[in-house]
Each structure stands twice: as structure tokens, then as C-alpha cells.
Enzyme design. Structure first.
Site, PDB file in Angstrom:
ATOM      1  N   GLN A 100      11.770  -3.393 -31.182  1.00 51.02           N
ATOM      2  CA  GLN A 100      12.035  -4.319 -32.284  1.00 51.02           C
ATOM      3  C   GLN A 100      11.945  -5.750 -31.763  1.00 51.02           C
ATOM      4  O   GLN A 100      12.713  -6.162 -30.894  1.00 51.02           O
ATOM      5  CB  GLN A 100      13.409  -4.078 -32.903  1.00 51.02           C
ATOM      6  CG  GLN A 100      13.577  -4.872 -34.202  1.00 51.02           C
ATOM      7  CD  GLN A 100      14.971  -4.807 -34.766  1.00 51.02           C
ATOM      8  OE1 GLN A 100      15.919  -5.228 -34.121  1.00 51.02           O
ATOM      9  NE2 GLN A 100      15.106  -4.303 -35.984  1.00 51.02           N
ATOM     10  N   TYR A 183      17.894 -13.462 -39.489  1.00 48.60           N
ATOM     11  CA  TYR A 183      17.261 -14.051 -38.309  1.00 48.60           C
ATOM     12  C   TYR A 183      16.008 -14.832 -38.713  1.00 48.60           C
ATOM     13  O   TYR A 183      15.753 -15.044 -39.901  1.00 48.60           O
ATOM     14  CB  TYR A 183      16.993 -12.965 -37.276  1.00 48.60           C
ATOM     15  CG  TYR A 183      18.265 -12.312 -36.791  1.00 48.60           C
ATOM     16  CD1 TYR A 183      19.251 -13.077 -36.166  1.00 48.60           C
ATOM     17  CD2 TYR A 183      18.524 -10.959 -36.989  1.00 48.60           C
ATOM     18  CE1 TYR A 183      20.451 -12.503 -35.747  1.00 48.60           C
ATOM     19  CE2 TYR A 183      19.719 -10.379 -36.570  1.00 48.60           C
ATOM     20  CZ  TYR A 183      20.669 -11.159 -35.949  1.00 48.60           C
ATOM     21  OH  TYR A 183      21.849 -10.596 -35.537  1.00 48.60           O
ATOM     22  N   ARG A 230      10.934  -4.882 -40.595  1.00 42.83           N
ATOM     23  CA  ARG A 230      12.235  -4.714 -41.238  1.00 42.83           C
ATOM     24  C   ARG A 230      12.513  -5.916 -42.124  1.00 42.83           C
ATOM     25  O   ARG A 230      12.288  -7.052 -41.710  1.00 42.83           O
ATOM     26  CB  ARG A 230      13.346  -4.565 -40.184  1.00 42.83           C
ATOM     27  CG  ARG A 230      14.632  -3.985 -40.762  1.00 42.83           C
ATOM     28  CD  ARG A 230      15.685  -3.717 -39.707  1.00 42.83           C
ATOM     29  NE  ARG A 230      16.631  -2.721 -40.197  1.00 42.83           N
ATOM     30  CZ  ARG A 230      17.805  -2.462 -39.636  1.00 42.83           C
ATOM     31  NH1 ARG A 230      18.176  -3.119 -38.533  1.00 42.83           N
ATOM     32  NH2 ARG A 230      18.607  -1.538 -40.133  1.00 42.83           N
ATOM     33  N   GLY A 320      22.510   4.691 -37.401  1.00 41.52           N
ATOM     34  CA  GLY A 320      22.955   3.720 -36.429  1.00 41.52           C
ATOM     35  C   GLY A 320      24.120   4.179 -35.578  1.00 41.52           C
ATOM     36  O   GLY A 320      23.952   4.932 -34.618  1.00 41.52           O
ATOM     37  N   ARG A 321      25.320   3.768 -35.929  1.00 42.49           N
ATOM     38  CA  ARG A 321      26.493   4.005 -35.075  1.00 42.49           C
ATOM     39  C   ARG A 321      26.745   5.475 -34.745  1.00 42.49           C
ATOM     40  O   ARG A 321      27.197   5.776 -33.641  1.00 42.49           O
ATOM     41  CB  ARG A 321      27.720   3.357 -35.716  1.00 42.49           C
ATOM     42  CG  ARG A 321      27.667   1.835 -35.633  1.00 42.49           C
ATOM     43  CD  ARG A 321      28.849   1.190 -36.330  1.00 42.49           C
ATOM     44  NE  ARG A 321      28.898  -0.240 -36.048  1.00 42.49           N
ATOM     45  CZ  ARG A 321      29.818  -1.061 -36.539  1.00 42.49           C
ATOM     46  NH1 ARG A 321      30.762  -0.580 -37.347  1.00 42.49           N
ATOM     47  NH2 ARG A 321      29.795  -2.343 -36.233  1.00 42.49           N
TER      48      ARG A 321
END
Length: 351
Positions: A100, A183, A230, A320-321
Site C-alpha cells: 500500500q 491522507y 483505496r 483488519g484487527r
């Protein structure tokens, strides 16, 4: 019933996934002081190679993109060599991995890349400072960024493309451009952070110009089949939402569809969140406006993701987590074993 998660899935003629479960990008801040991936990182990713595809933690494309401590880079020979060990370990275990690519924009801080330079700049679409302190570095407050010049933009496009080339040299199977979560690329796509009045701001076409230039430059270097993106159409982190943002993504999504990307990935922490100006969730909005491979994310369990895929809400799921807490997440779900619950303490070590 989760059987559809374990079906193979062809992104294109180049890349076929063993299952529909992706490991989502998870910032761990575990690179060394030169931002080089460590042997522990290689072991960490290799243990999760059962995922249909691993998307690496976000990797900065050049020094002034850094906004968090010890986040890995992909711009030096040492960093490329470090990633080669990671990708080799993943491939040895039968997995696939995308890098990424990341520039944090106004989230960056000179402490990381120009500590002794009082005049070092932070780059963003517009000179609008983010309120607050740097994550994991609470003694640092954000700086007012410099609005990038056209020359800055041209340099950034080249550096994104170079980072994609470096990713291929490092052995990655492809790249996901980080265009989400507040971002740099995402900052161009939202009116709260992009107040420009030149050809990179104002209209939807202008606001999408830099993101599409990055996508096109990377496609030119490594091919559309190895390029993903993304996006966060709903502003939800480090910027305020604006009803005008919808028009930007109404323009962007058909343009992306023309480019035959490997996939488009939603960037959101919780996909149950709804946005008035999108008419619902981020994933439902994107699905209504983008007909190619879509990756869902944001609080899904294996069961709810399986149902969403069965209902054609998206094609793949990024987890994810739970992958932090369960290196063997895929096999546990397949065998219906109980999962270990994620806790914040797990962020301090790579296992």
C-alpha cells in the site's frame, strides 16, 4: 454459512486469489529507524499468508510523506531489500501481497524527516492545518502545510510511480494506492481540505486530476492488472464532510472503472456509518457507481461479510484487527474455531 469466502477469485488474467478474504492494511510502526522492514515483520506477514491477498501496512513513498513513527518506506535500497525478505516469506507460504503506497499529506510532520530543519515544509492541497497532535507522538502538534505547487504535484506523481517500480523490485504482487482516510490523495478529493482555485481544485474534474494522474502513472509503470486503489467517498477522519464531495466521486468512480484496476477498496473504519450526502454507507454508494471488483471493509465478521458478498454488495472482504489477534484467521473461520478477541495491547508486538 461462510463457504463463499473460500471460493477462489480471479482479479484478472494475471492474479488469482485462493479465497475472498484479504488482510487489510494495518499500521504497526515496527520498521527500524531507517524505515527498513525487520525480520520480525517478515515472520508476521508470513504467518498470515493464508489470506487470499495481504495488503501491507501503508508504506511511505518518500521521506516527507511520513506522519507516524517507524512506518516503513519504499524509497531506499535498504528498504527494498527489507521488503524482499517479507515478500519472499509470504510467497514461500503460498500467499500473495500488495504494497500500500502512502503519502500522508498534511498529516506528515517534519520531526520524522527533517528534525533539525526549522523551515521544513509539510505538503497538502491547501494551506489548512489539521488541529490536534500527531498520533503516537502526543508532544507534536500538526503544522500548517504548504499548498503544493504544480512542480510539487509533478514530483509527487513521479515518486508514486517510482515507489510502484520499487514495489515490483521488492517482490510484491502489486500495489494498492492509498487514496483514503484523510491522507494526501484523499485530501485532494474533499472540499474541506482542498480549497484550490486552479486546475487541481474547485470542480469535480479538477479535484480528481491529481489522484487520476497518480493512478495513470503507476499503471504506465506496472500495469493496471497490478494496480489497486483505496478510496473514502465519505469524509470521516481528519476532515469534515461536505455535500459537494459526492459530485467529486460521481466523476471519479466512472473514470476509475475505465482503467480496469485490480480492485477498488473502501477506506472506512465502520461500514455501518451512513453519510447523508451519499445516501447511505460508503460501500453501498461505491457499489452503485462502480461495477468492477470491490473490496468491502469496516467492522464485518466472517458471517456478515459472507452475507454481503452473497448479496453482491462487494466481491471481497478485507479483515483488519481480527488478523492481528489471529494469524490463522482464515483456517479458524473455515473450521469454525473460536477467534481470539483483539485488544489494543496487541499493537505493541508482532506475532
Amino acid at each position: 454459512m461462510t463457504e463463499n469466502l473460500f471460493e477462489s477469485y480471479a482479479l484478472n488474467e494475471t492474479i488469482k486469489l485462493n479465497n475472498r478474504i484479504l488482510m487489510a492494511p494495518l499500521t504497526r510502526c515496527m520498521a527500524d529507524d531507517e524505515l527498513v522492514p525487520t525480520p520480525a515483520m517478515a515472520e508476521y506477514y508470513a504467518r498470515r499468508a493464508d489470506a487470499g491477498l495481504i495488503i501491507s501496512e501503508a508504506v511511505i513513498i518518500r521521506p516527507d510523506g511520513q506522519g507516524y513513527p517507524n512506518t516503513p518506506g519504499l524509497f531506499s535500497k535498504a528498504q527494498i531489500a527489507g521488503w524482499q525478505k517479507v515478500t519472499a516469506a509470504v510467497h514461500k507460504n503460498g500467499g500473495k501481497i500488495f504494497a500500500q503506497l502512502w503519502h500522508t499529506g498534511r498529516i506528515a510532520h517534519p520531526y520524522f524527516y527533517a528534525k533539525d530543519d526549522q523551515d521544513a515544509v509539510v505538503l497538502a492541497p491547501s494551506a489548512i492545518r489539521l488541529e490536534g497532535t500527531v498520533a503516537r507522538m502526543r508532544d507534536l502538534t500538526y503544522k500548517t502545510p504548504k499548498a503544493v505547487t504544480k512542480e510539487d504535484i509533478a514530483s509527487l506523481v513521479l515518486d508514486y510511480a517510482k515507489a510502484a517500480e520499487n514495489a515490483m523490485q521488492a517482490g510484491f504482487d502489486g500495489v494498492e494506492i492509498h487514496g483514503a482516510n484523510g491522507y494526501l490523495i484523499d485530501q485532494f478529493l474533499h472540499h474541506d481540505s482542498n480549497r484550490r482555485q486552479d486546475e487541481y481544485g474547485g470542480s469535480s474534474e479538477n479535484m480528481a486530476r491529481f489522484p487520476l494522474a497518480v493512478v495513470d502513472a503507476i499503471i504506465d509503470k506496472i500495469g493496471a492488472d497490478r494496480t489497486a486503489l483505496r478510496v473514502s467517498p465519505g469524509a470521516y477522519v481528519n476532515m469534515a464532510g461536505d455535500a459537494r464531495d459526492k459530485a467529486v466521486f460521481d466523476y471519479l468512480l466512472p473514470e476509475l472503472e475505465k482503467r480496469n484496476l485490480a480492485f477498488l477498496h473502501i477506506g472506512i473504519f465502520d461500514d455501518s456509518m451512513e453519510f447523508d450526502y451519499l445516501g447511505g454507507s460508503a460501500s453501498s454508494y461505491v457499489r452503485a457507481n462502480y461495477n468492477k471488483t470491490l473490496v468491502g471493509v469496516g467492522g464485518y465478521s466472517a458471517e456478515t461479510a459472507s452475507n454481503a458478498i452473497a448479496d453482491s454488495k462487494f466481491d471481497l472482504i478485507a479483515i483488519g484487527r481480527p488478523f492481528i489477534a489471529n494469524p490463522d484467521y482464515v483456517s479458524k473461520v473455515k473450521s469454525k474455531e473460536p477467534l481470539v478477541a483483539y485488544t489494543d495491547e496487541m499493537l505493541t508486538s508482532l506475532v
